[in-house]
Enzyme design. Structure first.
Site, PDB file in Angstrom:
ATOM      1  N   ILE A   1       0.855  -1.189   0.000  1.00 38.94           N
ATOM      2  CA  ILE A   1       0.000   0.000   0.000  1.00 38.94           C
ATOM      3  C   ILE A   1       0.890   1.237   0.000  1.00 38.94           C
ATOM      4  O   ILE A   1       1.510   1.568   1.016  1.00 38.94           O
ATOM      5  CB  ILE A   1      -0.930  -0.005   1.221  1.00 38.94           C
ATOM      6  CG1 ILE A   1      -1.704  -1.331   1.289  1.00 38.94           C
ATOM      7  CG2 ILE A   1      -1.906   1.160   1.170  1.00 38.94           C
ATOM      8  CD1 ILE A   1      -2.496  -1.516   2.562  1.00 38.94           C
ATOM      9  N   GLU A   2       0.947   1.920  -1.149  1.00 38.89           N
ATOM     10  CA  GLU A   2       1.855   3.050  -1.298  1.00 38.89           C
ATOM     11  C   GLU A   2       1.161   4.220  -2.007  1.00 38.89           C
ATOM     12  O   GLU A   2       0.075   4.081  -2.559  1.00 38.89           O
ATOM     13  CB  GLU A   2       3.096   2.640  -2.103  1.00 38.89           C
ATOM     14  CG  GLU A   2       3.909   1.504  -1.483  1.00 38.89           C
ATOM     15  CD  GLU A   2       5.224   1.293  -2.192  1.00 38.89           C
ATOM     16  OE1 GLU A   2       5.963   2.276  -2.382  1.00 38.89           O
ATOM     17  OE2 GLU A   2       5.503   0.140  -2.570  1.00 38.89           O
ATOM     18  N   ASN A   3       1.835   5.363  -1.975  1.00 40.16           N
ATOM     19  CA  ASN A   3       1.486   6.544  -2.751  1.00 40.16           C
ATOM     20  C   ASN A   3       0.152   7.156  -2.288  1.00 40.16           C
ATOM     21  O   ASN A   3      -0.526   6.645  -1.415  1.00 40.16           O
ATOM     22  CB  ASN A   3       1.467   6.227  -4.253  1.00 40.16           C
ATOM     23  CG  ASN A   3       2.054   7.353  -5.081  1.00 40.16           C
ATOM     24  OD1 ASN A   3       1.855   8.510  -4.789  1.00 40.16           O
ATOM     25  ND2 ASN A   3       2.790   6.992  -6.108  1.00 40.16           N
TER      26      ASN A   3
END
Length: 561
Positions: free
Chosen positions: A381-383
């Protein structure tokens, strides 16, 4: 899209017009006596939703933004679900009640089923909504609700109040007697069964509320219950209170302390050394060759993305089966290993952000689980589209909870960035939402690189992991050993994008620390880069430093937890 929004708003305004006419024609309401808030958990300060229930599992308790106290409700509205959260309470017939609450978001409603409602369009800060209603001549219960509007984004609600006399008649103010003889009748690694003696009341007991420490975890009508979703090898202290129809609560029962059974291997029962392997980039090696040279058994396969319409595909373009990814998985399994796919990453079209609802996302995850008969999945889970979007965080966690329930034994991992001292604001929020949703996440994996760590990559990695441990302890009530058993570390071998240098010696130190603290997972980015190229910079097929071929993978294979 614009036409759809216009139709939705026309429908919304029509509904509002009907409600306005109904309110205009109502007679003046009589005054209330013994006014008090008859809702339970009105400010969500228990840290859980109970006894509120939310459609589509789209509600969660969050720590920001709040109106009062330290918690509030978040409703992750989708294009097909308004994320309605409701609570049913006992009321008295032919009696006036006043309903109010503080809300934030676009087109948020507050009301009572079959009665009045009110709404606000799009406040950027918390706004108070207020409405009133009178119960029917024989009405003894009312369902209070709050919800958003289709495709209008996450809403927040806090400090909801239903003022008036509780049910049971006669302005009942007498609390039930305390339950007696609370005892544990059984336990597993994830649940505790309880029973107790019945309480008495001048009118009648309607519910028993079970508490773990200060948090209410369950409400039942009988004198026994099973509390599930617990951590293995963990001590819990339970009490029970009786509640009558007027909302009067008894004193607490005696307390009982229970330690859940150990899971397989202790802690979460899950240990995984699984460096990343990426078939779409960086001269991917033959995994069987790497396994034979290093002894590694697991690989994290990157990345499953959205090919359009919430359909999973490798890199968003390669079919789940029949291509190079399937070939690599077959080679790994033929050599006695296995894989965990990673969904998401830093860029690309991600399922978490693009699937319309938690149930749609769970369906996409299930396609991959079913295609390979998986034992574990990882959500990277990024950005801003996923990590920094609270509604998407909740959607992902709810989907993971769903597939975990539908695939017994499946382990769920979330992977996210960190600061040098532990989770950032967004990481803390992810952990808090996992707790409030009871998502049952097995491993919280941090990525201690590209975080401005400087030269002390060992010291900063350990500090980040210790910060994560502290957060898990405070959020879930775990002890040190249990918190460590839910931690993962995913590093970057050699040079990072910010020129941080994790050498083989440093990675060995990190592995040894991970073993001594019995964490759950050790990974790094990526096997494709596990080759020497001193002075080569940050490239896809080598580490940029002097090392032996597959040296980081060999070190990682020595992780045992």
């Amino acid at each position: 899209m614009r036409d759809t929004l216009r139709r939705s708003r026309r429908r919304l305004l029509a509904l509002l017009g009907t409600a306005a006419l109904a309110m205009a024609g109502a007679i003046a309401l009589p005054g209330t006596a013994q006014a008090a808030n008859v809702l339970t958990n009105p400010g969500f300060e228990s840290g859980s939703l109970s006894p509120w229930s939310c459609t589509g599992n789209l509600g969660s308790v969050v720590s920001s933004p709040v109106h009062g106290g330290s918690k509030a409700l978040a409703g992750a509205v989708s294009s097909s679900d308004t994320a309605q959260c409701s609570q049913t309470v006992a009321v008295q017939p032919n009696t006036a009640y006043s309903l109010s609450g503080w809300v934030r978001g676009s087109y948020v409603y507050l009301g009572v089923n079959g009665g009045s409602s009110t709404w606000t369009s799009s406040p950027s800060a918390y706004t108070q909504l207020t409405t009133s209603f009178t119960t029917g001549a024989s009405q003894t219960s009312a369902t209070i609700y709050v919800h958003g509007w289709y495709a209008q984004g996450t809403y927040y609600a806090d400090d909801i109040s239903l003022d008036g006399p509780g049910g049971g008649g006669g302005g009942d103010t007498q609390a039930p007697t305390a339950p007696t003889g609370l005892t544990s009748t059984g336990k597993t690694s994830s649940s505790v069964s309880l029973s107790w003696g019945a309480s008495s009341d001048n009118v009648g007991v309607t519910a028993y509320d079970i508490y773990s420490g200060a948090n209410q975890v369950l409400s039942v009508s009988g004198t026994s219950a099973t509390v599930s979703g617990l951590s293995s090898s963990t001590a819990y202290t339970f009490t029970v209170k009786a509640r009558d129809a007027a909302g009067n609560s008894s004193a607490a029962s005696n307390s009982v302390s229970v330690t859940t059974d150990a899971g397989t291997g202790g802690g979460t029962g899950f240990k995984q050394a699984a460096p990343y392997l990426y078939e779409g980039w960086g001269d991917p090696p033959n995994p069987a060759t790497v396994m034979a040279a290093t002894g590694v058994k697991w690989f994290t396969m990157a990345f499953v993305l959205d090919s359009g319409g919430c359909n999973p595909a490798w890199d968003g373009s390669r079919a789940l089966t029949g291509g190079v990814d399937q070939t690599a998985i077959n080679q790994i399994r033929a050599a006695g290993g296995d894989i965990v796919p990673s969904f998401g990453g830093w860029q690309g079209s991600k399922l978490g952000a693009n699937c319309s609802s938690a149930s749609a996302l769970a369906g996409a995850l299930q396609k991959v689980i079913s295609a390979y008969g998986l034992k574990a999945i990882d959500m990277d889970i990024e950005n801003t589209d996923e990590f920094e979007n609270e509604a998407v965080q909740a959607k992902i966690l709810t989907a993971l909870k769903t597939v975990k329930a539908n695939n017994p034994g499946l382990k769920t991992i979330v992977t996210f960035g960190t600061s040098t001292t532990g989770p950032t604001y967004y990481g803390n929020r992810l952990i808090e939402q996992a707790q409030s949703l009871n998502a049952g996440i097995d491993v919280f994996t941090i990525m201690p690189f590209d975080f401005g760590g400087g030269s002390d990559m060992y010291g900063n990695t350990v500090a980040a992991a210790e910060g994560l441990k502290t957060k898990l302890k405070s959020t879930f009530g775990w002890d040190d050993a249990t918190a460590y058993s839910h931690i993962g570390i995913s590093g970057m071998n050699g040079l990072s994008d910010q020129q941080e240098n994790t050498t083989p010696t440093i990675w060995t130190q990190i592995r040894d620390w991970s073993n001594s603290h019995h964490i759950a997972r050790l990974a790094y980015w990526a096997v494709n880069r596990d080759r020497p190229c001193a002075g080569g910079g940050v490239v896809s097929n080598c580490s940029g430093i002097n090392q032996s071929t597959w040296q980081f993978t060999s070190i990682t294979a020595g992780f045992t937890g």
